[in-house]
Scaffold this motif. Structure first.
Motif, short mmCIF file in Angstrom:
data_model
loop_
_atom_site.label_atom_id
_atom_site.label_comp_id
_atom_site.label_asym_id
_atom_site.label_seq_id
_atom_site.Cartn_x
_atom_site.Cartn_y
_atom_site.Cartn_z
N SER A 284 31.10 43.99 11.81
CA SER A 284 29.97 44.56 13.00
C SER A 284 29.06 43.84 13.06
N GLN A 285 28.26 43.41 12.04
CA GLN A 285 27.19 42.46 11.99
C GLN A 285 27.07 41.20 12.41
N ALA A 286 28.86 40.94 11.76
CA ALA A 286 28.73 39.14 12.07
C ALA A 286 29.30 39.17 12.73
N ILE A 287 30.12 39.78 14.46
CA ILE A 287 30.66 39.54 15.12
C ILE A 287 29.18 39.50 16.01
N ARG A 288 27.48 41.01 16.11
CA ARG A 288 27.12 40.52 16.56
C ARG A 288 26.20 39.79 16.30
N ARG A 289 25.85 39.09 15.30
CA ARG A 289 25.56 37.17 15.13
C ARG A 289 26.46 36.09 15.90
N LEU A 290 27.02 36.81 16.13
CA LEU A 290 27.84 35.28 16.45
C LEU A 290 27.45 35.70 17.68
N GLU A 291 27.59 36.77 19.07
CA GLU A 291 27.67 36.77 20.40
C GLU A 291 25.31 36.31 20.16
N ALA A 292 24.94 36.87 19.21
CA ALA A 292 23.30 36.49 19.52
C ALA A 292 23.13 34.65 19.58
#
Length: 296
Positions: free
Chosen positions: A34-42
């Motif tokens: 989940s954190q990796a996907i958030r970083r990707l979106e950011a």
């Protein structure tokens, strides 16, 4: 910074529609995913997913990104596959030069063997090449592998003996010697001879003249030619006899008979050559196929 791992994470979530199932598929815990996907979106500055308590759906931006991410991952997989095939010698392009006798006796079978064993390698063939021309073509890179008659004095080439071919006499079917089961070298002194060209430094020219000289025969050379097919055609036309390697008998031409040459029996070598600084895997594998085919 976006990397390939982010693409893999994103595709897994998009295809599973659920972070938990995607994490299981990726063999990782859900929070880091989940954190990796958030970083990707950011990093991208867009939302890729609509999130609810039950499922995860793609946004319009996410759907567009999914198509590109899949393509990139597929390209990376293909690049790796291609690299492994190159390392294994399974792909590439090679030009093979052949002396006249190999052109007729070996090339048809050789091309089939190479196509079967190395289907990813693109082969081109140049037939009817005299050995000196092949050596020059190897140096210049015009061909990559040569099937030639030694000797080869160029120390920049790796030359491996493949086999020794017997010498036979090609003669018109209506020639008196054609009634014989075999022909002695001494009998060639009373006939017109057709030989490969001395001007083009043919190995066979030296072999034939050396054979006659050792037998104490003064040659009566009437024609010198550059190509084996031309030589046999002139024999068919009744213009003389020719001493040729036995594989030339594969060039079956109406009006030509072949008889063994004896007393002394003579042979000529056939070798495979390539530049010693050429170490590509597909070249090495091709040479191995040639050697195995000739041994069998």
């Amino acid at each position: 910074m976006v990397n390939l791992r982010h693409f893999a994470y994103f595709v897994a979530v998009a295809e599973e529609g659920h972070f938990g199932r995607a994490a299981e598929r990726l063999h990782m815990a859900q929070p880091p995913l989940s954190q990796a996907i958030r970083r990707l979106e950011a990093e991208l500055g867009v939302e890729l997913f609509h999130r609810t308590t039950r499922r995860v759906g793609l946004t319009e931006a996410g759907r567009a990104y999914l198509a590109r991410a899949r393509a990139i991952l597929a390209d990376v997989d293909e690049a790796g596959h291609e690299a492994r095939r190159v390392a294994a010698g399974a792909v590439g392009h090679l030009a093979i030069g052949c002396v006249g006798s190999a052109t007729y006796s070996l090339l048809p079978t050789l091309s089939r063997h190479l196509a079967a064993e190395l289907p990813g390698v693109d082969f081109a063939f140049r037939g009817e090449m005299l050995a000196p021309d092949q050596v020059e073509a190897l140096r210049a890179g015009a061909i990559d592998i040569a099937l030639l008659r030694p000797p080869v004095a160029d120390i920049s080439l790796t030359v491996t003996l493949l086999r020794r071919d017997r010498l036979v006499v090609a003669l018109p079917v209506d020639h008196p010697l054609a009634r014989r089961r075999q022909i002695r070298v001494a009998e060639l002194g009373r006939t017109d001879l057709i030989v490969h060209s001395a001007d083009r430094r043919s190995v066979m020219y030296g072999v034939v003249l050396g054979l006659l000289r050792d037998a104490g025969v003064a040659p009566r050379i009437r024609h010198e030619v550059g190509e084996t097919s031309t030589l046999v055609t002139l024999v068919a036309g009744g213009l003389g006899l020719a001493v040729v390697p036995e594989p030339v008998t594969a060039l079956a031409l109406a009006g030509v008979a072949y008889r063994p040459l004896v007393r002394p029996a003579a042979t000529v070598d056939l070798s495979v050559a390539h530049r010693s600084d050429r170490t590509e895997p597909h070249l090495g594998r091709t040479v191995d196929v040639i050697r195995r085919m000739l041994r069998s």
